[in-house]
Design an enzyme around this catalytic site. Structure first.
Site, PDB file in Angstrom:
ATOM      1  N   HIS A 390     -42.733   1.117  27.544  1.00  0.00           N
ATOM      2  CA  HIS A 390     -43.125   1.016  26.132  1.00  0.00           C
ATOM      3  C   HIS A 390     -44.638   1.155  25.971  1.00  0.00           C
ATOM      4  O   HIS A 390     -45.124   1.976  25.180  1.00  0.00           O
ATOM      5  CB  HIS A 390     -42.646  -0.337  25.598  1.00  0.00           C
ATOM      6  CG  HIS A 390     -42.892  -0.560  24.137  1.00  0.00           C
ATOM      7  ND1 HIS A 390     -41.915  -0.389  23.192  1.00  0.00           N
ATOM      8  CD2 HIS A 390     -44.001  -0.963  23.460  1.00  0.00           C
ATOM      9  CE1 HIS A 390     -42.409  -0.663  21.992  1.00  0.00           C
ATOM     10  NE2 HIS A 390     -43.671  -1.019  22.130  1.00  0.00           N
ATOM     11  N   GLU A 391     -45.379   0.362  26.733  1.00  0.00           N
ATOM     12  CA  GLU A 391     -46.841   0.376  26.590  1.00  0.00           C
ATOM     13  C   GLU A 391     -47.451   1.678  27.106  1.00  0.00           C
ATOM     14  O   GLU A 391     -48.458   2.155  26.567  1.00  0.00           O
ATOM     15  CB  GLU A 391     -47.455  -0.835  27.295  1.00  0.00           C
ATOM     16  CG  GLU A 391     -46.981  -2.189  26.759  1.00  0.00           C
ATOM     17  CD  GLU A 391     -47.169  -2.354  25.255  1.00  0.00           C
ATOM     18  OE1 GLU A 391     -48.074  -1.699  24.685  1.00  0.00           O
ATOM     19  OE2 GLU A 391     -46.409  -3.123  24.642  1.00  0.00           O
ATOM     20  N   HIS A 394     -47.423   4.069  24.286  1.00  0.00           N
ATOM     21  CA  HIS A 394     -48.592   3.897  23.414  1.00  0.00           C
ATOM     22  C   HIS A 394     -49.832   4.541  24.031  1.00  0.00           C
ATOM     23  O   HIS A 394     -50.595   5.243  23.355  1.00  0.00           O
ATOM     24  CB  HIS A 394     -48.873   2.410  23.201  1.00  0.00           C
ATOM     25  CG  HIS A 394     -47.942   1.720  22.263  1.00  0.00           C
ATOM     26  ND1 HIS A 394     -47.620   2.220  21.026  1.00  0.00           N
ATOM     27  CD2 HIS A 394     -47.274   0.531  22.367  1.00  0.00           C
ATOM     28  CE1 HIS A 394     -46.797   1.381  20.409  1.00  0.00           C
ATOM     29  NE2 HIS A 394     -46.570   0.359  21.201  1.00  0.00           N
TER      30      HIS A 394
END
Length: 607
Positions: A390-391, A394
C-alpha cells in the site's frame, strides 16, 4: 515476557529511513529554518507588484517555489525525526517549530492569490499564452477561477493562514496522548506469556491464533483509550470546530462542501459511498458467520473479527514481501519494478521495524527534493506485506508525479492517492492467488484481502459516517462529549456486526472507542471516505492492468504522472474509471462478496 521492542538507538540503520539524505545534520536543518525566516521579507516585497508585468509574476512564482521547496524538506525531516520516537522531546520541538515556520511562510505568501485575482483572469490567461515562463500555469488559473468566490482579502487570507498553526493544536494533543502518554498493560497469552502492547504491535496481536492473547490485547488497548476518552473527545471537538470555522470563513454551506469543493469533487460522491456501504452490510454479516465457523467458535466476539483462520501463521520476511510486491506490479513495467526494488532495499525509503516510542500507523511522506519515504512497523506477516504494498503504491505515485510535473503540480489530492496504494495491494494479491495454489496459502491471502476490506470497506466508511454526523452536530451548535462519541461509534459498528458478533456492554464501550484510535484520520476533514473510493477505483482498473493491456497500463502510468495537473475525477477518467457513478463502489462490494464466496469454499473443503 515476549521479546520487548528495541530502543530506537539499537536498530540497525539499514532498516531505518535515510534522514541524512534530507539534511545531513540537525544543524543543517536549523540553518534551513533560519534561511526561510530570514527571506520572508523577500517574498513580501512582491506585494503590490504581481501585476506589473508577466516577468514580475514569473519572478514571484520562482521565489515562492524556492521557499516552499525548502520548507518541504524542513517538514519532511521533522516528521521523520518525530514519528519514529514520539518521546524524543528535541524531535517534538523541531516538529512544532516546523509547523510554526510553515504558518509564517504561508502568511507571508498569502497576499498572492487575492492579488492575482485582482489582476483579472483574462489578463492572466493572456500572459500564460504569451510568456513561456508562465506557460505551464493554465490549469492553476483554471482552479483559481473555480475557487475565487472562496478567496478572501489579503488581510483575511493572512489571518486564516496564521491561525492554522494554533488551530492544529487539538490534533497535536490527541497525537501526544495516543502515541506518548498511553501506557498499555501487556497482553497475556493462554500460556501465561506476556506480550508488549504498543501502537506498533497491536495489529499483530489482534490477528494471533491465541484467543486469550487477542482478548487481552483488545481489552487493554481499548481500555487505555477509554481512560483518556474525555481528553481525547475535547481534542476532537477542537479539531471539528476548526473545520467548521474554516468552512464558514470561506462561505461554504458545510464542512463537507469545504472539504470536497477545492478538489472539484461533488458531495454526491461521498454520499454514494455511504449509501452503497449501507446497502451491502449483509455481506459482512455473512462473512462473520463463515469466520465463526472457520475458527470453530460457538460465539464470535469483537476480538475474533480479525483472528487468523489458517492453521499456521504465514511468515513473510521483509525481503520476501518486497519480492512478492515487485512480482505483483510487474505488469507496470521493468523500470517501475526497478525503481521500487531500489527504493525498498537500497535507498532506504522505508523505516521498517517497530521500536519503542514509534507512533501508530503507516504513511508515505516526502517532498519535491526528497525520496518518497515510508513509515511503518513491519511484523513479518502477510498483513505487514499488504501495508508495505500500500505505502509503496503511494511512494511510486509520488516518484512519478514529482519526476514529471513542475512544482506547482507536484502534489496530488487524497482522492487520487488512495487509488495508487490500493492498486498495489490488488495487483500483489492477484499475483499470489494466481501463483500459490496451496489451500492454506490461499486462505492466508484471502484473509489479507478481507483485512484490507475490513479497514477500507468497514472501519473507514463507518468513520466517514461518524465524521459527517459530528460535523453536522457542531454546525448546529451541538457538543461533542466522550459519551456521545462512544455511543454513536458503537451504533455504527453494531450495524455492520449485526447479530453475528456478540458484544457485551463493556465490549460495546470498547468498540465505541474506535474513533479515539483513529485520531490521525478524523482530524483530516473528510479524508476517510476516500479509502473506499480508492479501493473501488483500483478494483475497477486492476483487471486490465494485471492482464498486461498496454493501453490500460499506459493510461494508469499517465494518471500517476499527472499529479495536480488535472482535476482528480478527470485524472481517474483518463485512467479508465468514472468515480461520479456509484458503479465502481458497487462493483468493489461485488468483489468483496466474491472473496467471501471463495473463502467459504476453501473453509468448507478444509473441514
Amino acid at each position: 515476557m515476549n521479546r520487548p521492542l528495541p530502543n530506537r538507538s539499537d536498530l540497525d540503520r539499514r532498516f531505518t529511513w535515510d534522514g541524512a539524505s534530507v539534511f545531513e545534520t540537525e544543524a543543517a536543518w536549523e540553518q534551513a529554518v533560519e534561511s526561510i525566516l530570514v527571506h520572508l521579507p523577500d517574498l513580501e516585497e512582491f506585494k503590490g507588484h504581481l501585476g506589473d508585468s508577466p516577468d514580475a509574476l514569473a519572478d514571484w512564482f520562482d521565489a515562492n517555489e524556492r521557499a516552499h521547496r525548502l520548507m518541504g524538506k524542513v517538514m519532511v525531516y521533522s516528521t521523520m525525526d518525530y514519528s519514529v520516537d514520539v518521546a524524543n522531546q528535541a524531535a517534538a520541538a523541531r516538529a512544532d517549530r516546523a509547523r510554526s515556520t510553515a504558518a509564517q511562510l504561508g502568511a507571508a505568501a498569502s497576499f498572492a492569490v487575492p492579488e492575482m485575482l485582482s489582476i483579472g483572469l483574462p489578463k492572466l490567461r493572456e500572459w500564460v499564452e504569451a510568456t513561456p515562463r508562465l506557460g505551464h500555469l493554465g490549469h492553476y488559473f483554471d482552479r483559481l477561477e473555480k475557487l475565487q468566490k472562496r478567496i478572501r482579502s489579503a488581510e483575511v487570507e493572512q489571518l486564516l493562514t496564521q491561525v492554522s498553526d494554533p488551530l492544529a493544536t487539538a490534533l497535536s494533543a490527541h497525537s501526544v496522548l495516543a502515541n506518548t502518554d498511553l501506557k498499555f498493560p501487556p497482553a497475556v497469552g493462554s500460556d501465561g506469556e506476556l506480550h508488549e502492547v504498543a501502537q506498533g504491535t497491536i495489529a499483530t496481536l489482534l490477528t494471533s491464533p491465541d484467543r486469550s492473547l487477542r482478548k487481552s490485547a483488545f481489552e487493554n488497548y481499548a481500555d487505555q483509550h477509554l481512560a483518556m476518552q474525555h481528553a481525547m473527545a475535547a481534542s476532537l471537538a477542537g479539531g471539528i470546530k476548526r473545520d467548521v470555522f474554516f468552512a464558514r470563513a470561506r462561505g461554504y454551506a458545510s464542512s463537507l462542501e469545504a472539504a470536497l469543493e477545492p478538489s472539484h469533487i461533488p458531495t454526491e460522491v461521498f454520499h454514494n459511498v455511504v449509501r452503497t456501504f449501507r446497502d451491502n452490510v449483509g455481506t459482512w454479516h455473512r462473512y462473520w458467520r463463515i469466520r465463526r465457523h472457520a475458527l470453530g467458535l460457538e460465539v464470535l466476539k469483537p476480538y475474533d473479527t480479525r483472528a487468523q483462520m489458517g492453521a499456521t501463521t504465514l511468515t513473510v520476511p521483509y525481503e520476501q514481501a518486497v519480492g512478492w510486491v515487485a512480482e505483483g506490479v510487474a505488469p507496470l513495467g521493468e523500470e517501475y519494478v526497478e525503481v521500487l526494488r531500489r527504493g525498498a532495499t537500497e535507498e532506504r525509503w522505508v523505516d521498517i521495524y517497530p521500536n519503542k516510542g514509534k507512533r501508530m500507523g503507516a504513511f508515505s511522506t516526502g517532498s519535491m527534493d526528497t525520496r518518497p519515504f515510508i513509515f511503518m512497523s513491519y511484523n513479518d506477516d502477510i498483513y505487514a506485506m499488504s501495508t508495505l504494498a500500500h505505502e509503496l503504491g503511494h511512494s511510486m505515485h509520488s516518484h512519478y508525479t514529482r519526476g514529471t510535473q513542475p512544482y506547482v503540480y507536484s502534489n496530488y489530492g487524497l482522492f487520487q492517492a488512495e487509488v495508487a496504494s490500493n492498486m498495489h495491494q490488488a495487483l500483489t494479491r492477484r499475483h499470489l492467488l494466481a501463483t500459490k495454489t496451496d489451500p492454506a496459502f490461499q486462505i492466508a491471502v484471502i484473509e489479507e484481502a478481507m483485512s484490507n476490506f475490513y479497514r477500507y470497506f468497514f472501519i473507514m466508511p463507518s468513520l466517514a459516517r461518524l465524521e459527517l454526523e459530528i460535523h453536522e452536530r457542531v454546525e448546529r451548535g451541538g457538543a461533542l462529549t466522550a459519551g456521545y462519541l462512544n455511543g454513536a461509534m458503537a451504533d455504527l459498528m453494531m450495524e455492520v456486526y449485526g447479530s453475528e458478533v456478540d458484544v457485551t456492554d463493556r465490549d460495546r464501550e470498547r468498540i465505541g472507542s474506535t474513533w479515539a484510535q483513529f485520531h490521525t484520520h478524523l482530524y483530516s476533514n473528510f479524508y476517510v471516505y476516500q479509502y473506499a473510493t480508492g479501493i473501488a477505483a483500483a478494483d475497477h482498473l486492476v483487471g486490465r492492468v494485471a492482464d498486461g493491456d498496454k493501453e490500460a497500463v499506459g493510461s494508469y502510468l499517465a494518471f500517476l504522472k499527472s499529479g495536480g495537473s488535472m482535476y482528480p475525477l478527470d485524472g481517474l477518467r483518463m485512467a479508465g474509471v468514472d468515480m461520479t457513478s456509484p458503479e465502481p463502489v458497487e462493483s468493489a462490494f461485488e468483489t468483496l462478496a466474491s472473496m467471501v464466496d471463495r473463502l467459504e469454499k476453501l473453509v468448507t473443503e478444509r473441514s
